[in-house]
Design a protein around this motif. Structure first.
Motif, short mmCIF file in Angstrom:
data_model
loop_
_atom_site.label_atom_id
_atom_site.label_comp_id
_atom_site.label_asym_id
_atom_site.label_seq_id
_atom_site.Cartn_x
_atom_site.Cartn_y
_atom_site.Cartn_z
N ASP A 284 -3.92 11.43 -2.60
CA ASP A 284 -5.13 12.01 -2.68
C ASP A 284 -5.43 12.18 -1.18
OD1 ASP A 284 -4.98 9.21 -1.88
OD2 ASP A 284 -6.77 8.78 -2.98
N LYS A 287 -7.47 8.68 4.41
CA LYS A 287 -8.64 8.42 4.37
C LYS A 287 -9.07 7.38 5.54
CE LYS A 287 -9.04 8.27 -0.88
NZ LYS A 287 -9.25 7.58 -2.03
N HIS A 290 -9.19 3.58 4.91
CA HIS A 290 -8.43 3.26 3.97
C HIS A 290 -6.69 3.33 4.75
CE1 HIS A 290 -11.09 3.51 0.56
NE2 HIS A 290 -10.32 2.80 0.07
#
Length: 353
Positions: A284, A287, A290
């Motif tokens: 994904d 981030k 993260h």
């Protein structure tokens, strides 16, 4: 006055010499560092006598590490000065050598700066804390704020006298460009005493720690005073290097030399492994809040286990067999990656080998 000298280890530290001579007790026991600390704040002199077969040769004196500020004297004359623990000075001594020589190194006392500004945990700070490491370049975790308070002095890394060839090859480095057909890139720096020259590089690649064939090739090259050559090559039927637990650590030894104007330069060597390492985000995407990254080693996703590595010894005892012991412990604990701690040192060639 050299009438009552002590033997001092090189590579090594002044404090090790003091322990060996019985001047101070073992600094790793109890609170003995408190007895040895005063010697960090004194000047020290080291002397070495040596013989040279050809004093007229183009020569360089190389210090791989002096802690921390020094002056260098050769046969009674100052030839250099240096500050900073990690490499240098590198001194041209052409025309300054004799058959019999005396090399003297003056180590300046460690300065003391008692300044608590910038410490995040003042409850740990005592009056013995020396903050002078902030104004120089040292392994600063021996200045009292971490696991030791014994600021070090010494010629802690190797010293050598080099005969410099007319064309000098330096810093060979091999990188894997494409894994599928073991497509490699070789980088070699050079320095020459001629404005221009033409020559031929001779390169051999042979297995270092496994059985296999040796490969070699030549390349036409040209150069000037200094520069860098970049060469591409392939290794037939290459064996890959893998991290601990994931496969064998297959290594190759590359040797490169130069023939130019009927003369051959000195050979230089390097060890390398055929491998690729990537750090890529999860599916994904990255981030900012993260740590969602993964390692891809030789095209295979891997969960990599690691550990931190502080400076191995507060007395600057960096013998190869001590590295071997500690790194073997990391190996049997299944570590695959080591982080060399920034408050320690960039580490030595022995560590990386």
């Amino acid at each position: 006055d050299w009438s009552k000298p002590m033997d001092a280890p090189v590579p090594g530290s002044i404090h090790t010499a003091l322990v060996n001579a019985g001047v101070t007790p073992d600094t790793t026991f109890g609170r003995n560092q408190e007895l040895a600390r005063k010697y960090s704040y004194m000047d020290w002199w080291l002397r070495r006598r040596f013989t040279v077969e050809d004093p007229s040769a183009v020569s360089r004196l190389v210090f791989e590490g002096v802690c921390n500020r020094c002056e260098i004297y050769l046969n009674g004359r100052q030839i250099g000065a240096h500050e900073g623990m990690f490499g240098g000075p590198f001194i041209d001594v052409t025309g300054k050598l004799q058959k019999e020589n005396e090399l003297v190194v003056r180590l300046f006392a460690i300065p003391f700066h008692h300044d608590l500004n910038g410490y995040h945990d003042r409850s740990r700070i005592g009056d013995f804390i020396n903050n002078s490491w902030r104004s120089t370049v040292v392994s600063n975790n021996v200045y009292g704020w971490h696991y030791s308070c014994l600021p070090q002095l010494g010629v802690w890394n190797h010293v050598r006298l080099e005969m410099v060839p007319q064309i000098e090859l330096k810093h060979p480095f091999v990188a894997t460009m494409k894994l599928e057909d073991a497509r490699m890139r070789l980088s070699v720096d050079y320095a020459a005493d001629a404005e221009s020259f033409d020559g031929e590089l001779e390169v051999s690649v042979r297995p270092e720690n496994f059985d296999g064939d040796e490969y070699s090739f030549t390349r036409k090259v040209s150069g000037g005073r200094e520069g860098r050559w970049l060469l591409g090559f392939r290794i037939p039927d290459a064996k890959l290097w893998w991290p601990n637990l994931l496969g064998e650590q297959n290594l190759y030894r590359l040797t490169v030399s130069l023939k130019a104007a009927g003369q051959t330069s000195e050979s230089v060597e390097t060890l390398f492994g055929v491998r690729t390492v990537q750090l890529v985000p999860l599916g994904d995407g990255p981030k900012p809040d993260h740590y969602n990254w993964r390692f891809i080693v030789n095209g295979r996703e891997a969960f990599i286990r690691g550990t931190g590595w502080c400076t191995m010894d507060a007395m600057m005892d960096f013998r190869r067999e001590r590295y071997d012991r500690f790194l073997k412990l990391a190996h049997i604990q299944n570590c695959q990656m080591i982080r060399a701690w920034g408050a320690g040192m960039p580490e030595t060639e022995d560590f990386y080998e």
